[in-house]
Write a protein that holds these residues in place. Sequence first.
Motif, PDB file in Angstrom:
ATOM      1  N   UNK A 118       3.899  11.305  23.852  1.00  0.00           N
ATOM      2  CA  UNK A 118       3.651   9.906  23.518  1.00  0.00           C
ATOM      3  C   UNK A 118       4.673   9.383  22.518  1.00  0.00           C
ATOM      4  N   UNK A 119       5.174   8.199  22.802  1.00  0.00           N
ATOM      5  CA  UNK A 119       6.043   7.489  21.866  1.00  0.00           C
ATOM      6  C   UNK A 119       5.493   6.075  21.741  1.00  0.00           C
ATOM      7  N   UNK A 120       5.077   5.728  20.525  1.00  0.00           N
ATOM      8  CA  UNK A 120       4.447   4.435  20.271  1.00  0.00           C
ATOM      9  C   UNK A 120       5.482   3.438  19.776  1.00  0.00           C
ATOM     10  N   UNK A 152       4.879   3.308  24.428  1.00  0.00           N
ATOM     11  CA  UNK A 152       6.148   3.140  25.130  1.00  0.00           C
ATOM     12  C   UNK A 152       6.361   4.212  26.189  1.00  0.00           C
ATOM     13  N   UNK A 153       6.008   5.447  25.874  1.00  0.00           N
ATOM     14  CA  UNK A 153       6.169   6.551  26.817  1.00  0.00           C
ATOM     15  C   UNK A 153       5.039   7.545  26.618  1.00  0.00           C
ATOM     16  N   UNK A 154       4.786   8.329  27.645  1.00  0.00           N
ATOM     17  CA  UNK A 154       3.801   9.392  27.551  1.00  0.00           C
ATOM     18  C   UNK A 154       2.463   8.968  28.105  1.00  0.00           C
ATOM     19  N   UNK A 155       1.492   9.871  27.963  1.00  0.00           N
ATOM     20  CA  UNK A 155       0.126   9.587  28.372  1.00  0.00           C
ATOM     21  C   UNK A 155      -0.797   9.872  27.204  1.00  0.00           C
ATOM     22  N   UNK A 156      -1.608   8.908  26.858  1.00  0.00           N
ATOM     23  CA  UNK A 156      -2.571   9.055  25.765  1.00  0.00           C
ATOM     24  C   UNK A 156      -3.970   9.120  26.356  1.00  0.00           C
ATOM     25  N   UNK A 197     -13.724   8.346  29.337  1.00  0.00           N
ATOM     26  CA  UNK A 197     -12.438   8.992  29.107  1.00  0.00           C
ATOM     27  C   UNK A 197     -11.361   8.125  29.740  1.00  0.00           C
ATOM     28  N   UNK A 198     -10.439   7.663  28.925  1.00  0.00           N
ATOM     29  CA  UNK A 198      -9.413   6.718  29.365  1.00  0.00           C
ATOM     30  C   UNK A 198      -8.041   7.345  29.165  1.00  0.00           C
ATOM     31  N   UNK A 199      -7.197   7.250  30.182  1.00  0.00           N
ATOM     32  CA  UNK A 199      -5.814   7.734  30.096  1.00  0.00           C
ATOM     33  C   UNK A 199      -4.877   6.542  30.290  1.00  0.00           C
ATOM     34  N   UNK A 200      -4.093   6.247  29.272  1.00  0.00           N
ATOM     35  CA  UNK A 200      -3.082   5.200  29.356  1.00  0.00           C
ATOM     36  C   UNK A 200      -1.741   5.843  29.639  1.00  0.00           C
ATOM     37  N   UNK A 201      -1.086   5.395  30.705  1.00  0.00           N
ATOM     38  CA  UNK A 201       0.208   5.944  31.096  1.00  0.00           C
ATOM     39  C   UNK A 201       1.295   4.968  30.667  1.00  0.00           C
ATOM     40  N   UNK A 243      -4.419  33.940  40.134  1.00  0.00           N
ATOM     41  CA  UNK A 243      -5.027  32.856  39.362  1.00  0.00           C
ATOM     42  C   UNK A 243      -4.125  32.426  38.212  1.00  0.00           C
ATOM     43  N   UNK A 244      -4.190  31.161  37.831  1.00  0.00           N
ATOM     44  CA  UNK A 244      -3.390  30.708  36.694  1.00  0.00           C
ATOM     45  C   UNK A 244      -3.721  31.497  35.446  1.00  0.00           C
ATOM     46  N   UNK A 245      -2.693  31.757  34.639  1.00  0.00           N
ATOM     47  CA  UNK A 245      -2.891  32.530  33.417  1.00  0.00           C
ATOM     48  C   UNK A 245      -3.635  31.738  32.362  1.00  0.00           C
ATOM     49  N   UNK A 246      -3.576  30.410  32.436  1.00  0.00           N
ATOM     50  CA  UNK A 246      -4.285  29.573  31.479  1.00  0.00           C
ATOM     51  C   UNK A 246      -4.542  28.227  32.145  1.00  0.00           C
ATOM     52  N   UNK A 247      -5.498  27.454  31.636  1.00  0.00           N
ATOM     53  CA  UNK A 247      -5.746  26.132  32.212  1.00  0.00           C
ATOM     54  C   UNK A 247      -4.511  25.262  32.111  1.00  0.00           C
ATOM     55  N   UNK A 248      -4.327  24.403  33.111  1.00  0.00           N
ATOM     56  CA  UNK A 248      -3.179  23.517  33.086  1.00  0.00           C
ATOM     57  C   UNK A 248      -3.385  22.439  32.036  1.00  0.00           C
ATOM     58  N   UNK A 249      -2.285  21.941  31.506  1.00  0.00           N
ATOM     59  CA  UNK A 249      -2.358  20.945  30.453  1.00  0.00           C
ATOM     60  C   UNK A 249      -2.865  19.615  30.964  1.00  0.00           C
ATOM     61  N   UNK A 250      -3.140  18.718  30.033  1.00  0.00           N
ATOM     62  CA  UNK A 250      -3.639  17.393  30.372  1.00  0.00           C
ATOM     63  C   UNK A 250      -2.560  16.574  31.050  1.00  0.00           C
ATOM     64  N   UNK A 251      -3.004  15.438  31.573  1.00  0.00           N
ATOM     65  CA  UNK A 251      -2.125  14.581  32.365  1.00  0.00           C
ATOM     66  C   UNK A 251      -0.959  14.008  31.563  1.00  0.00           C
ATOM     67  N   UNK A 252      -0.161  13.159  32.282  1.00  0.00           N
ATOM     68  CA  UNK A 252       0.948  12.469  31.632  1.00  0.00           C
ATOM     69  C   UNK A 252       1.251  11.142  32.313  1.00  0.00           C
ATOM     70  N   UNK A 253       2.449  10.542  32.484  1.00  0.00           N
ATOM     71  CA  UNK A 253       2.754   9.113  32.659  1.00  0.00           C
ATOM     72  C   UNK A 253       3.480   8.536  33.875  1.00  0.00           C
ATOM     73  N   UNK A 254       3.783   7.208  33.916  1.00  0.00           N
ATOM     74  CA  UNK A 254       4.587   6.470  34.893  1.00  0.00           C
ATOM     75  C   UNK A 254       5.201   5.204  34.298  1.00  0.00           C
ATOM     76  N   UNK A 255       5.617   4.186  35.119  1.00  0.00           N
ATOM     77  CA  UNK A 255       6.448   3.139  34.550  1.00  0.00           C
ATOM     78  C   UNK A 255       5.879   1.744  34.305  1.00  0.00           C
TER      79      UNK A 255
END
Length: 601
Positions: A156-158, A179-183, A195-199, A579-591
């Motif tokens: 994230x870049x604010x 400005x960038x990233x997913x919050x 639960x809200x994701x802003x891209x 199987x995955x070694x760990x859970x996948x990380x949270x989401x991310x962004x677009x334009x």
Amino acid sequence: MDSPLHRLSDIELALRMLGGDATPEEVERFNRRLAADPVALRCVLDVIEQEECLEWRSASGLAESAEGPTVPRPHLGASASDRRVSRHWPFMLSLAATLLAAVSFTGGLLISDWRSVERGNHGVTRLSEGGGGLQSSVSPGMTQRPIGRLVSSAACRWVPDQRISLSGELRYGESLNLLEGVAELRLEGQAGVADVHAEGPAGVVLTADGGCSISHGRLTATAMPELAPFVLETPLCQVTLRREGAVGVVVNGRDVEVHVFEGAAAVLVPWGLGGADSQFFDLTEGQLLSLRQESEGKIHTRLGDSQPTGFVSRSSMGSDQLVIPDEYVESVAALNPSLYWRFEENAAEAIDDSSPAAGNPAEVVGTLKYTVNTGNRALDLGSGMTPGVLNAHLLSSRPINLSATNGYSLEVWVKPSHYHLGTIASLIVPNAEGASVPGHGMMLELGGPRTAQPFIEQPGKIRFLHRSPPSDKVGHGVSCYSPDHYSLRKWQHVVATKDATTLRLYRNGELVASGKDDTMHNSAMKLLVGQIDESRRERQFFGQLDELAFYPHALSPEDVHRHYELVEQAKSSPREQTPPARPMGKRTLLPSLSTRRPSSA
């Protein structure tokens, strides 16, 4: 400091851009000016938002609330079809002059968002309909009530004057300008939990009872209403979830899309197809409602199928997996790379070199994270929250000697998490005498969602820069760009080669771009992976990397195609799943809209 008249000309030009009357030369020149002057940028954006909000409020007739920004901030270089035409032109020019005089009088003080909240002081401000300037529409006590928090952020870049802390409280009326990233936000109120994701780029404001408003960008919301429905407001409509469900919203200039992923949603359009009455739409799972406002104010609607893949936050970084067969590894080694980093060990301080010479391991700066799928381990950059993980990068332990006759090649598999300006890898030399940053001899970069620097970045494209002699001068060197956007959260094979006359860029086994340059390197440089240089935490790559090889010669098109096909054939062959070694990380962004400070290289 600029004069008020200079600032006024800036805003006049911005408004002409919104009307589609500015020339391409004016657009490019203006974008460069705003990128170099944050005061002018903020002032122009504030005026545009005020003008558009007046149009929205006057047309919709919706009840006043702490909506925050409710109109998209159009990219100043966008086409006319993506821009809203103001119906308050004369008023806005006079308002612009007033704002500019205020900027000049206060010595360049940034004008804050006119609908933002000052905690504990004035609540949410709005323009008085009686011409009395700014006035409060929310009591001070209401702004003290926390209704949410930031639970995770990915790259994230604010906006420069905004400070958002992880797990920090978010309050009614608070404006979030990403400005960038997913919050990822957790909102709690009478509407239950959402639960809200802003891209990013995106503008979001928290409204009463745990709802929110989006002015531009992309947003997904999964709501579990309790005592009251969850309400999501956009510039053209109001979206209501009365029962548990999930929706996605896109706001891009005069266009708004409402996607229903789960459950059902009711959409209120304050006016449609030129009629005076409101329109209601009951959407169910899998449906899409598209809205477009014409220049005369009419809103046209169209139903279709929802598109979850259009939202990065609806897909996992683990949804696409990479399988590397032994034949691929043998083929790379047979081409005698200077270094070959496979990331097969859970290394913390150094990455083994799997080239035949095995003499150039990677030095680790920061804390590395890895991901494992189908038995393959890959490097995962930027997916954590601690400074050590966010700033992790690699540097070759020894310089790579390059010949003036043989050229070079960089080969790597990449899976970007979202659209962002990020350096995958570069060749650097130590700071020259008097220089503040290292010189670059080669760069492989990703373009972000929008740009104010078209001379070094094209939105959503891959850039290959060759620069000889190495330098930190922006105008030096030759770049070529992929014609198509790179894929998000999917593995892709990227190769950059340079021979005596030509630089070539390959993606997924095919030549996609080239450029002419007869300069060659005859020096030793280190390979840096993950950010622009050693000292600056800028242009960082966010995503996964694997099978990175650097060759002291140019690969042939046949070599490149063969490597890609070996992996594609392995992916389509039956293979025991690990199987995955760990859970996948949270989401991310677009334009949508992003402006950045000027950057070198």
